[in-house]
Write an enzyme that holds these catalytic residues in place. Sequence first.
Site, mmCIF file in Angstrom:
data_model
loop_
_atom_site.group_PDB
_atom_site.id
_atom_site.type_symbol
_atom_site.label_atom_id
_atom_site.label_comp_id
_atom_site.label_asym_id
_atom_site.label_seq_id
_atom_site.Cartn_x
_atom_site.Cartn_y
_atom_site.Cartn_z
ATOM 1 N N HIS A 186 -2.159 0.463 0.193
ATOM 2 C CA HIS A 186 -2.748 -0.836 -0.138
ATOM 3 C C HIS A 186 -3.446 -1.468 1.065
ATOM 4 C CE1 HIS A 186 1.257 -2.467 1.281
ATOM 5 N NE2 HIS A 186 0.457 -3.379 1.794
ATOM 6 N N ASP A 192 2.072 4.681 -2.424
ATOM 7 C CA ASP A 192 1.584 3.627 -1.528
ATOM 8 C C ASP A 192 1.546 4.100 -0.082
ATOM 9 O OD1 ASP A 192 0.443 1.219 -0.881
ATOM 10 O OD2 ASP A 192 2.342 0.154 -0.683
ATOM 11 N N GLY A 207 0.776 -8.067 7.247
ATOM 12 C CA GLY A 207 0.231 -7.452 8.468
ATOM 13 C C GLY A 207 1.155 -6.393 9.014
ATOM 14 N N ASN A 208 2.461 -6.497 8.676
ATOM 15 C CA ASN A 208 3.417 -5.450 9.041
ATOM 16 C C ASN A 208 3.269 -4.218 8.157
ATOM 17 O OD1 ASN A 208 5.449 -7.857 10.216
ATOM 18 N ND2 ASN A 208 5.683 -5.860 11.208
ATOM 19 N N SER A 209 2.576 -4.343 7.025
ATOM 20 C CA SER A 209 2.433 -3.219 6.104
ATOM 21 C C SER A 209 1.882 -2.001 6.825
ATOM 22 C CB SER A 209 1.502 -3.590 4.957
ATOM 23 O OG SER A 209 2.094 -4.535 4.108
ATOM 24 N N GLY A 234 11.572 18.679 -14.760
ATOM 25 C CA GLY A 234 11.432 18.994 -16.175
ATOM 26 C C GLY A 234 12.564 18.431 -17.013
#
Length: 475
Positions: free
Chosen positions: A115, A145, A219-221, A277
């Site tokens: 993101h 992500d 901002g830490n992402s 499965g």
Amino acid sequence: MTHLKIMTRHASKLLAAAFLAVIMALTMVIMPVFAQGAPAERVPASTAEISLTFAPLVRQASPAVVNVYTEKNVAQRGMTLEQMMFGVAPQSRVQNSLGSGVIVGADGIIVTNNHVIQGADTFRVVLSDRREYAAELLLGDERTDLAVLRINTEGQRLPVLPFADTRDAQVGDLVLAIGNPFGVGQTVTNGIISATARTDVGINDYSFFIQTDAAVNPGNSGGALVNTRGELVGVNTAIFSRTGGSVGIGFAIPAEMVKRVVDAAVNGGTFVRPWLGLAAQSVSFDIAKAQGLSRPVGVMVTEVYPDGPAERAGLRRGDLVTAIDDREVFDEKGLKFLAAIRNPGEQAKLSILRGGKNQTINVRVEPPPGATEADVVLLTNGSVFNGARVIELSPRLAEENGLDPFTRGSGIYVHSVTRGTISRNYFRPGDIIRSVNGKQTKTVKEIQEVLKQNTREWDIEIERNGRVVRGTVRT
């Protein structure tokens, strides 16, 4: 009076010193008892230990954490009155965003959150020593992500963070979060691991997060969650907050999944999701009691895909899977995650309970079978369907698009719809065409045959967002 005060102060100092000596003596006796069997886990035993600092660890780890800047050109919608009067063309504007990243390859391989970079046109990486590099995107995977970037260091080796084995991570372990919150610059916060297997966060379809109370903010992402050995425990990806700021509930993607995505990016650029499965449901207290368990644990197998990995390994409906690779599971998301951190072709050890007896079954994880996006077909016959791109439903397609992989044979999946075509009025990406003019459409060949009919009236049954919609279209 003055002399008495001095003597009293002197006596107080002597008493305090004696008390401290007793406490230190007791500490020397008691602490080894508590530390037996776990010598690395103990509380501070002296003033010197209380004064310990994380500075050496930060000096070791922080150079491997970077800032990631992205730019996206956004076209202006519509025209202002001034632009219309003077014939000025609409201008595009540049949309900037920032996040953090972690160097995991000394040759310039960097991992961040998907993101952070999603939809961007250009990428720029700034190292902790302020060196800047243009970056290329190797892989962006929305469902995990995670994204992997590469910068050209012209042969210079970069500091890296090694991957931790989070099987050793425990609630209460000290961790550092390193990133660039609110764009203020590289920042380090500390806390503990608050939980190790959060599966009900709802951020991505492989929900299995490490929770921490280390301060994590926008901002830490993409930044690093680091243990006291200087290893990457996870990539910080989200927070729970009602205000937008840290309230002590942050989530990180575990290092095992990060490593899988990085390896895929470096060795081909495609992240293949292996599967077992099978479908499963969480175990309630009543189910646990019926199985003779003292507490709810594991997942109950509800479906086994024909000729899939689980069926070939001998799993059956009703089996209770309690662990995979000796790690307990409590819901299907945890089971999927622990299978997905293995490479296709590897074996996963499933601990199961069948008929009151514990068994171990080895299952070879494999890519889901069936059609992929390479098998998309553009429909050109039949005016209503002109421009629709369709594909047969398969476990692999279902896994890639977040659908139920057990819906094979229930219809044709609308992959996309061409702009400016009539089909755009009737179909949306994600629709499942179940039947046309009373005939089931389970294969692309079947729908192509139906579209050869010389008619201007189409009775269509589709499934959209889980609801079945029927209607007649006349052209």
